[in-house]
Design a protein around this motif. Sequence first.
Motif, mmCIF file in Angstrom:
data_model
loop_
_atom_site.group_PDB
_atom_site.id
_atom_site.type_symbol
_atom_site.label_atom_id
_atom_site.label_comp_id
_atom_site.label_asym_id
_atom_site.label_seq_id
_atom_site.Cartn_x
_atom_site.Cartn_y
_atom_site.Cartn_z
ATOM 1 N N ALA A 135 -9.731 9.394 -9.689
ATOM 2 C CA ALA A 135 -10.502 8.856 -8.554
ATOM 3 C C ALA A 135 -9.583 8.146 -7.558
ATOM 4 C CB ALA A 135 -11.565 7.885 -9.065
ATOM 5 N N PHE A 136 -8.630 7.370 -8.053
ATOM 6 C CA PHE A 136 -7.785 6.584 -7.144
ATOM 7 C C PHE A 136 -6.736 7.435 -6.428
ATOM 8 C CE2 PHE A 136 -9.448 2.820 -9.344
ATOM 9 C CZ PHE A 136 -9.622 1.965 -8.260
ATOM 10 N N THR A 137 -6.383 8.591 -6.995
ATOM 11 C CA THR A 137 -5.282 9.341 -6.379
ATOM 12 C C THR A 137 -5.732 10.632 -5.686
ATOM 13 O OG1 THR A 137 -4.841 10.383 -8.511
ATOM 14 C CG2 THR A 137 -3.499 8.474 -7.953
ATOM 15 N N ALA A 138 -6.931 11.152 -6.005
ATOM 16 C CA ALA A 138 -7.302 12.483 -5.495
ATOM 17 C C ALA A 138 -7.229 12.540 -3.966
ATOM 18 C CB ALA A 138 -8.699 12.858 -5.989
ATOM 19 N N HIS A 139 -7.708 11.505 -3.292
ATOM 20 C CA HIS A 139 -7.764 11.573 -1.825
ATOM 21 C C HIS A 139 -6.845 10.566 -1.159
ATOM 22 C CE1 HIS A 139 -11.052 14.272 -2.448
ATOM 23 N NE2 HIS A 139 -11.627 13.373 -3.235
ATOM 24 N N ARG A 140 -5.966 9.956 -1.933
ATOM 25 C CA ARG A 140 -5.086 8.921 -1.370
ATOM 26 C C ARG A 140 -3.663 9.129 -1.886
ATOM 27 N NH1 ARG A 140 -9.142 8.012 0.872
ATOM 28 N NH2 ARG A 140 -10.588 6.249 0.737
ATOM 29 N N ARG A 141 -2.729 8.690 -1.071
ATOM 30 C CA ARG A 141 -1.359 8.556 -1.555
ATOM 31 C C ARG A 141 -1.121 7.057 -1.648
ATOM 32 N NH1 ARG A 141 3.351 7.979 1.032
ATOM 33 N NH2 ARG A 141 2.342 8.211 3.063
ATOM 34 N N LEU A 142 -0.594 6.618 -2.777
ATOM 35 C CA LEU A 142 -0.420 5.179 -2.990
ATOM 36 C C LEU A 142 1.058 4.805 -2.896
ATOM 37 C CD1 LEU A 142 -2.738 4.748 -6.129
ATOM 38 C CD2 LEU A 142 -3.363 4.628 -3.704
ATOM 39 N N THR A 143 1.322 3.687 -2.231
ATOM 40 C CA THR A 143 2.708 3.186 -2.197
ATOM 41 C C THR A 143 2.701 1.690 -2.518
ATOM 42 O OG1 THR A 143 2.512 2.816 0.189
ATOM 43 C CG2 THR A 143 3.592 4.863 -0.494
ATOM 44 N N PRO A 144 3.804 1.203 -3.106
ATOM 45 C CA PRO A 144 3.872 -0.245 -3.381
ATOM 46 C C PRO A 144 3.924 -1.009 -2.069
ATOM 47 C CG PRO A 144 5.699 0.945 -4.433
ATOM 48 C CD PRO A 144 5.014 1.921 -3.535
ATOM 49 N N ALA A 145 3.235 -2.150 -2.010
ATOM 50 C CA ALA A 145 3.187 -2.899 -0.754
ATOM 51 C C ALA A 145 4.151 -4.071 -0.743
ATOM 52 C CB ALA A 145 1.775 -3.399 -0.509
ATOM 53 N N ALA A 146 4.713 -4.437 -1.880
ATOM 54 C CA ALA A 146 5.618 -5.589 -1.901
ATOM 55 C C ALA A 146 6.976 -5.131 -2.402
ATOM 56 C CB ALA A 146 5.065 -6.665 -2.817
ATOM 57 N N SER A 147 8.023 -5.725 -1.820
ATOM 58 C CA SER A 147 9.351 -5.294 -2.246
ATOM 59 C C SER A 147 9.779 -6.020 -3.525
ATOM 60 C CB SER A 147 10.365 -5.542 -1.130
ATOM 61 O OG SER A 147 10.244 -6.876 -0.728
ATOM 62 N N ASP A 148 9.209 -7.215 -3.775
ATOM 63 C CA ASP A 148 9.616 -7.920 -4.995
ATOM 64 C C ASP A 148 8.870 -7.357 -6.210
ATOM 65 O OD1 ASP A 148 7.477 -8.903 -3.652
ATOM 66 O OD2 ASP A 148 7.584 -10.901 -4.524
ATOM 67 N N ALA A 149 9.525 -7.517 -7.374
ATOM 68 C CA ALA A 149 9.055 -6.822 -8.572
ATOM 69 C C ALA A 149 7.704 -7.331 -9.055
ATOM 70 C CB ALA A 149 10.091 -6.996 -9.665
#
Length: 457
Positions: free
Chosen positions: A420-434
Amino acid sequence: MGSSTEGTSRRPGARTVPTAPGRLPLVGHARALHHDALGFLCRLRRHGPVTKIYIGPRPVHLVNDPEHIRELLTVQARSFDKGAMFDALRVPLGDGLITAAGDRHLRHRRLMQPAFHHDRIAGYARVMSERCQARAADWEPGTTRDLVPEIHRLTLDVLLRTLFAKPHDPALSGAVKEWLTVKYHSMRLALSPLHAWAERVPLLPGWRPPDAGPLQRLVDVQLRIIDDYRADGRDRGDLLSMLLLAGGPQGALSDPEVTDELITLFLAGTGTVSASLAWALHEISRRPDVQRRIHDELDGVLDGRPPGFEDVPELTYTRRVLAETLRLYPPSWLLMRRAVRPVTLGDVRLAPGDEVFFSPYAVHRDPQLYENPQEFEPDRWPPEAAAKAPRHTFLPFGAGSRLCIGEDFAWTELTLAVAAFTAHRRLTPAASDAVRPLVGTVLRPDRLPLTAHARPS
Ligand code: HEM
């Protein structure tokens, strides 16, 4: 203290169990556990298959070797119960499947098993898919969210709707919310030197169960709902119907036993799934190659329609990603038992009352069992490999008679949620810190800020 040969213990005929280095007066190894529990547990394997650690004055046998863990969970399972922490948990949580021992556990397990049957999960999957789709659709492309609270709400919503076909009862959601605020950190209790001392020195202030009010209010609401269910005796397709309908030569679950089990399922079925889903999305978001393969699989299998139960076995790459997530970040990072009779593990003799810990996290990162154990490599799991992996080397769901009863439920929910979360979206990290691991009752990320981007259709 301080070396692996000092502080050893021996009973006649038994192998010497070395005490882990770093034991301090009064606190034992609690400081090492507090500062870096995961690193500390991984390092213990250097000292042999079984090491002794101390939580304050309380000695604990830490089992590092998978063969010994297999014995503990299967061959010798009946010689152990869950241990001191679970005794303490019974006070605020009741005595459901997680804390129950001996014949009570066997009886409850038999009565609850049908509620987790494959055919039944097909029904729960409709709820899971619908709720995951709704939550994912609500995430506007181009926006950033911390997925940790988001996912927590989702898994609670799914569990409520699979437990109770009609969870809209305002008294129920209010009572659950209130109960969740007092749900305390059981692992802190297990690893607290103060708690261990208080058990020995009655004058010390020990652990007190949290305010019993919210638990009692939740139980009262549940008893009222149970009355409604019993009045018409209908199967509403939910978990509660199954708990009430279950019966056999050993009788059925009484109303208080059902409420104990409902509370146990709240506890066992939300934090674990939330943590796994958060870690999975964390890894997927920072690995474009993995995400591309998930997108290819979803496009091929679903062709734009929402995922359902019948799609779960087809989503084999997604399953590999989840297996690898559960290997690197097993939510139940530390498990425990206590000997209830004299028993031998390998060549280590244990007396009744001896406490035993083992860490799925440390086993899963053992270089003798996994090549490049610190690397996230979904391809180490060819199709079916996760299902066939020996239970004592891949044990995110435990093993033996206490194997997680919700395992199929969890795989289904996790697969449908990732889809559900990935089928219609591309996800990227929003913060550079770990993103950092938090070791509490479960192992979870401290936060998970992700940005969603639209995928070209
Ligand atoms: C990724 C998700 C999950 C993980 C990693 C997980 C992990 C585990 C583990 C390791 C155990 C065994 C504990 C031990 O041996 O001491 C366990 C037991 C249990 N789990 Fe899960 N669990 C998950 C999801 C669920 C769900 C969704 C439910 C219910 C809806 C559930 C219900 C239970 C129950 C009732 C037990 C006690 C079983 C017994 O002692 O007979 N779990 N779980």
